[in-house]
Scaffold this motif. Structure first.
Motif, PDB file in Angstrom:
ATOM      1  N   ALA B 106      39.712  36.488  35.654  1.00 26.51           N
ATOM      2  CA  ALA B 106      39.597  37.450  37.067  1.00 26.51           C
ATOM      3  C   ALA B 106      40.456  37.248  38.164  1.00 26.51           C
ATOM      4  O   ALA B 106      41.420  37.936  39.219  1.00 26.51           O
ATOM      5  CB  ALA B 106      38.012  37.442  37.650  1.00 26.51           C
ATOM      6  N   PHE B 115      45.769  47.293  38.701  1.00 25.68           N
ATOM      7  CA  PHE B 115      44.881  48.787  37.818  1.00 25.68           C
ATOM      8  C   PHE B 115      44.015  49.202  39.449  1.00 25.68           C
ATOM      9  O   PHE B 115      44.496  48.126  40.017  1.00 25.68           O
ATOM     10  CB  PHE B 115      44.430  47.962  37.064  1.00 25.68           C
ATOM     11  CG  PHE B 115      42.993  46.238  37.924  1.00 25.68           C
ATOM     12  CD1 PHE B 115      41.678  46.277  38.456  1.00 25.68           C
ATOM     13  CD2 PHE B 115      43.661  45.069  37.977  1.00 25.68           C
ATOM     14  CE1 PHE B 115      41.124  45.652  38.979  1.00 25.68           C
ATOM     15  CE2 PHE B 115      43.156  44.390  38.296  1.00 25.68           C
ATOM     16  CZ  PHE B 115      41.740  43.990  39.059  1.00 25.68           C
ATOM     17  N   PRO B 116      43.362  50.252  39.482  1.00 30.21           N
ATOM     18  CA  PRO B 116      43.271  50.728  40.813  1.00 30.21           C
ATOM     19  C   PRO B 116      41.062  50.055  40.927  1.00 30.21           C
ATOM     20  O   PRO B 116      40.947  49.414  40.062  1.00 30.21           O
ATOM     21  CB  PRO B 116      42.669  52.436  39.686  1.00 30.21           C
ATOM     22  CG  PRO B 116      42.667  52.130  38.130  1.00 30.21           C
ATOM     23  CD  PRO B 116      43.575  51.156  38.610  1.00 30.21           C
ATOM     24  N   GLY B 117      41.304  49.664  42.330  1.00 29.61           N
ATOM     25  CA  GLY B 117      40.173  48.961  42.737  1.00 29.61           C
ATOM     26  C   GLY B 117      40.516  47.402  42.714  1.00 29.61           C
ATOM     27  O   GLY B 117      39.776  46.324  43.257  1.00 29.61           O
ATOM     28  N   LYS B 119      42.224  46.181  44.831  1.00 25.86           N
ATOM     29  CA  LYS B 119      41.871  45.065  46.307  1.00 25.86           C
ATOM     30  C   LYS B 119      40.718  45.270  46.426  1.00 25.86           C
ATOM     31  O   LYS B 119      40.031  43.977  47.371  1.00 25.86           O
ATOM     32  CB  LYS B 119      43.301  45.970  47.106  1.00 25.86           C
ATOM     33  CG  LYS B 119      44.302  45.730  47.309  1.00 25.86           C
ATOM     34  CD  LYS B 119      45.167  46.602  48.528  1.00 25.86           C
ATOM     35  CE  LYS B 119      46.639  45.726  48.284  1.00 25.86           C
ATOM     36  NZ  LYS B 119      48.223  46.514  48.832  1.00 25.86           N
ATOM     37  N   VAL B 120      39.792  46.471  46.739  1.00 25.62           N
ATOM     38  CA  VAL B 120      38.650  46.407  46.651  1.00 25.62           C
ATOM     39  C   VAL B 120      37.754  45.535  46.009  1.00 25.62           C
ATOM     40  O   VAL B 120      36.709  44.200  46.612  1.00 25.62           O
ATOM     41  CB  VAL B 120      37.412  47.456  46.106  1.00 25.62           C
ATOM     42  CG1 VAL B 120      36.336  47.688  46.656  1.00 25.62           C
ATOM     43  CG2 VAL B 120      38.623  49.154  47.164  1.00 25.62           C
ATOM     44  N   VAL B 121      38.258  44.414  44.900  1.00 21.84           N
ATOM     45  CA  VAL B 121      37.110  43.717  43.814  1.00 21.84           C
ATOM     46  C   VAL B 121      37.638  42.775  44.919  1.00 21.84           C
ATOM     47  O   VAL B 121      36.805  41.475  45.529  1.00 21.84           O
ATOM     48  CB  VAL B 121      38.100  43.854  43.053  1.00 21.84           C
ATOM     49  CG1 VAL B 121      37.458  42.161  41.978  1.00 21.84           C
ATOM     50  CG2 VAL B 121      37.409  44.555  41.596  1.00 21.84           C
ATOM     51  N   ILE B 125      35.643  40.263  46.502  1.00 21.41           N
ATOM     52  CA  ILE B 125      35.236  38.249  47.046  1.00 21.41           C
ATOM     53  C   ILE B 125      35.221  37.830  47.973  1.00 21.41           C
ATOM     54  O   ILE B 125      34.302  37.112  47.870  1.00 21.41           O
ATOM     55  CB  ILE B 125      36.663  38.020  45.610  1.00 21.41           C
ATOM     56  CG1 ILE B 125      36.279  38.675  44.135  1.00 21.41           C
ATOM     57  CG2 ILE B 125      36.241  36.612  45.340  1.00 21.41           C
ATOM     58  CD1 ILE B 125      35.763  38.006  43.014  1.00 21.41           C
ATOM     59  N   LEU B 126      36.542  38.258  48.351  1.00 25.34           N
ATOM     60  CA  LEU B 126      36.121  37.649  50.369  1.00 25.34           C
ATOM     61  C   LEU B 126      34.938  37.258  51.179  1.00 25.34           C
ATOM     62  O   LEU B 126      34.566  36.804  51.345  1.00 25.34           O
ATOM     63  CB  LEU B 126      37.364  38.052  50.917  1.00 25.34           C
ATOM     64  CG  LEU B 126      38.506  37.593  50.439  1.00 25.34           C
ATOM     65  CD1 LEU B 126      39.764  38.284  51.343  1.00 25.34           C
ATOM     66  CD2 LEU B 126      39.234  35.913  50.572  1.00 25.34           C
ATOM     67  N   VAL B 128      32.459  38.348  49.707  1.00 23.44           N
ATOM     68  CA  VAL B 128      30.921  37.127  49.123  1.00 23.44           C
ATOM     69  C   VAL B 128      30.921  35.673  49.430  1.00 23.44           C
ATOM     70  O   VAL B 128      29.942  35.080  49.576  1.00 23.44           O
ATOM     71  CB  VAL B 128      31.175  37.450  47.404  1.00 23.44           C
ATOM     72  CG1 VAL B 128      30.288  36.400  47.290  1.00 23.44           C
ATOM     73  CG2 VAL B 128      30.341  38.973  47.451  1.00 23.44           C
TER      74      VAL B 128
END
Lengths: 376, 292
Positions: B106, B115-117, B119-121, B125-126, B128
């Motif tokens: 990861a 890949f799309p998304g 920055k959201v992932v 993570i931050l 979480v």
């Protein structure tokens, strides 16, 4: 999920892969492998972290008793009652919760300054240029931080209730208390020694009135003797980690800065006060906020050494929540406690992230200003 | 200032610095005693009889020297200790392997792959990482219970297989590595996983060692998360076994050689690792600080 933040290259690759065939082919492969690579971690975090939080939020609105699924139609929905029982409505739940808040407040007020000061002190000594064998001492101070909290607490239980600590105290003529079974509040004890208040017959002005289900006398009790024991244990185990953070920061203070201030004719104390400490300010802030976040979470030590006792003086919110859930099957109030605790801790976390966002710039500006002031 | 004065003041300075050095060592030795003496007591008590430990908690010489009440009782299967060791080893090995693999996968994707998304992932993570562990105790039990895996090996291992902080550490590391070698491999037509496995991971050794150590230490020492995942005696890990033994029987002088030798054996693996690979622990501590 938004895609508006994509870089132009990504957007170009996803929209028009054909004109630039080779590059587009590689990049579109990346889109698939990107998701494949993150999906195990994301899936685990969603299932065991995001979903649990949502589920607990639901349970905190119910009167679920632990039997069957909390989503079944038999489970009574109580709305915000669990939260008002904690914060609004006078009763045993609020009394327990406020007691745990009081306990962890006094605990934090002691642990955070003590561990910060000790960590800074140890780092300054270990960083001193004239001493040898620093590596050994650094390891010695750090070692308790890497070992299991359960094992360390076991050793402390033996030292404090097995007679070792009181044996040492006897050498200097002190009769030690029954460390792990003494619920007397230390502020009350001190008031008693000063003959200001008789702890056995506290003034009715304090015992007859109260705030949030605890009398003023209880709020002002201070940490119990047993809580002080936990404070010592935690300061001892965590100061090593924070010492390392200070050491890393101290090594970042360039020799030039120190030399410049030496040439200015400052003595060691002035250098510490006006040059080193200001430059360490971001680290100090980090250590204090991490300390606050950690202190409010205290759990392991309570579980092993005291189980909340004596007289509920070492109940922490986390341990109280655990007991309400697992021992009393009051899952609704237990989940609600978790969320109130979450809200408290997140305030410190946001504060930390807000202030740390530009730490280097702030540190530099301060140091420059201070060293000018010291010279003037 | 005359020359004589100057010489005198230098002399004073030197004397003061001798005093300073002496004081410095005195402080270091005092604190080293405070930090290490509990471990010395722990080791010594592991070789005492129960009566000796209760009567002479501070003596540094076991009298008689005996492991009857400590290691002897631990070795007996009825103590539950051998089973707890086995469980701890299994859980630690699986969790460490899983974390190192999934976190670096990861982390690499977040650092390198577009890949799309993405920055959201990473934002998730931050977020979480900011969730305090003890707040999750009740929620975690609820989900394990709902999934029907409460009180199983799966409950001990699965939830710990990936962690946000590890993903973060690996992402930071991969971003610090130059891309040229990967680009070369890519032009040669290697697949993304192949590049990751044979080109990137071998370069990531220092970060992988740090992550392995953090995961090993974290899962070997983990207590609260295990506490809410299982209840059978057969599924206890070492910290849970020890916590139930110590927390369950408060009282002066009870079974201290047994408890302290159990604690000692629970400490030894991490202590050995610490002695051998200390610089990675130091790095981990400082990275842990940055993550906040």
């Amino acid at each position: 999920m938004t895609t508006s933040t994509q870089t132009p290259a990504v957007a170009a690759a996803s929209r028009a892969p054909r004109p630039r065939r080779r590059r587009g082919g590689i990049r579109s492969g990346e889109r698939l492998s990107g998701w494949l690579f993150v999906s195990p971690a994301v899936l685990l975090i969603v299932v065991f972290l995001a979903i649990p939080v949502v589920m607990a939020l639901w349970v905190s609105l119910t009167g679920w008793g632990g039997i069957g699924s909390p989503f079944s139609s038999q489970v009574p929905l109580v709305g915000g009652k669990n939260y008002t029982d904690l914060l609004g409505q006078d009763g045993l739940v609020r009394q327990d919760f406020m007691t745990s808040i009081r306990n962890v407040f006094y605990y934090t007020v002691l642990v955070v300054p003590l561990q910060t000061a000790l960590a800074l002190f140890l780092a300054l000594v270990v960083n001193s240029k004239v001493l040898r064998g620093k590596g050994f001492f650094r390891s010695a101070f750090y070692f308790p931080s890497v070992t299991s909290s359960v094992a360390i607490t076991t050793v402390f239980v033996f030292l404090f209730s097995g007679g070792a600590v009181n044996g040492v105290l006897k050498w200097v003529g002190v009769d030690g208390p029954n460390w792990l079974d003494d619920g007397r509040g230390t502020i009350q004890l001190v008031l008693g020694w000063l003959h200001l208040v008789d702890p056995d017959a506290p003034p009715s002005a304090l015992t007859d009135h109260g705030f949030l289900s605890l009398t003023w006398w209880d709020w002002l009790a201070g940490p119990s003797v047993t809580m002080l024991t936990l404070v010592m244990l935690v300061v001892w185990t965590t100061s090593g980690t924070f010492m390392l953070m200070y050491l890393a920061a101290l090594q970042g203070i360039s020799a030039e800065v120190e030399e410049a201030s030496l040439l200015d004719g400052t003595n060691a104390w002035q250098r510490l006060r006006y040059v080193v400490l200001p430059m360490l300010k971001p680290t100090t802030f980090l250590v204090i906020t991490l300390g606050l976040i950690g202190s409010w979470q205290v759990f392991d030590q309570v579980f092993i050494a005291t189980q909340g006792g004596p007289d509920k003086t070492t109940f922490s919110p986390a341990y109280l929540s655990y007991r309400y859930g697992f021992a009393d099957k009051s899952w609704g109030p237990a989940a609600a406690m978790s969320f109130v605790l979450f809200a408290i801790i997140i305030v410190f976390t946001l504060l930390q992230r807000f202030v740390m966002r530009d730490k280097d710039a702030i540190a530099e500006r301060r140091a420059v200003r201070r060293s000018r002031k010291a010279r003037a | 200032m005359s020359t004589a004065d100057r010489v005198a003041s230098v002399g004073v300075g030197r004397r003061r610095s001798f005093a300073g050095v002496f004081l410095g060592y005195a402080v270091l030795v005092f604190f080293a005693l405070v930090y290490l003496f509990p471990f010395v007591i722990q080791i010594v008590t592991s070789f005492k009889t129960q009566a000796d430990a209760a009567a002479h908690p501070l003596s540094l010489v076991p009298d008689p020297f005996s492991v009857r009440d400590s290691l002897g009782r631990l070795a007996n299967g009825s103590s539950g200790f051998p089973r707890a060791v086995l469980n701890s080893v299994v859980v630690t090995v699986l969790v460490t392997a899983g974390r190192v693999f999934f976190d670096s996968l990861a982390g690499y994707a977040l650092a390198r792959l577009r890949f799309p998304g993405r920055k959201v992932v990473f934002g998730a993570i931050l977020a979480v990482m900011a969730v305090p562990g003890v707040v999750l105790l009740i929620p975690k039990f609820l989900v394990l219970n709902q999934l029907g895996i409460y009180d199983t090996y799966a409950a001990l291992v699965l939830p710990l297989l990936a962690d946000a902080a590890g993903v973060f550490i690996m992402k930071q590391f991969f971003e610090s590595v130059p891309t040229s070698i990967e680009e070369a491999a890519r032009i040669d037509g290697a697949s993304t996983f192949r590049i990751f496995w044979s080109v990137v991971l071998p370069m990531a050794r220092p970060a992988l060692i740090t992550l392995t150590i953090l995961s090993f230490q974290g899962s070997w020492n983990e207590f609260a998360q295990v506490l809410v995942s299982v209840q059978s005696a057969d599924l206890q890990t070492l910290p849970l076994w020890l916590a139930n033994l110590v927390g369950g029987s408060l009282g002066a002088g009870t079974q201290y050689p047994l408890k302290l030798s159990g604690a000692l054996l629970a400490t030894i693996p991490v202590a050995l690792l610490f002695a051998l690979l200390q610089r990675y622990f130091v790095r981990g501590a400082n990275e842990g600080g940055v993550k906040g």
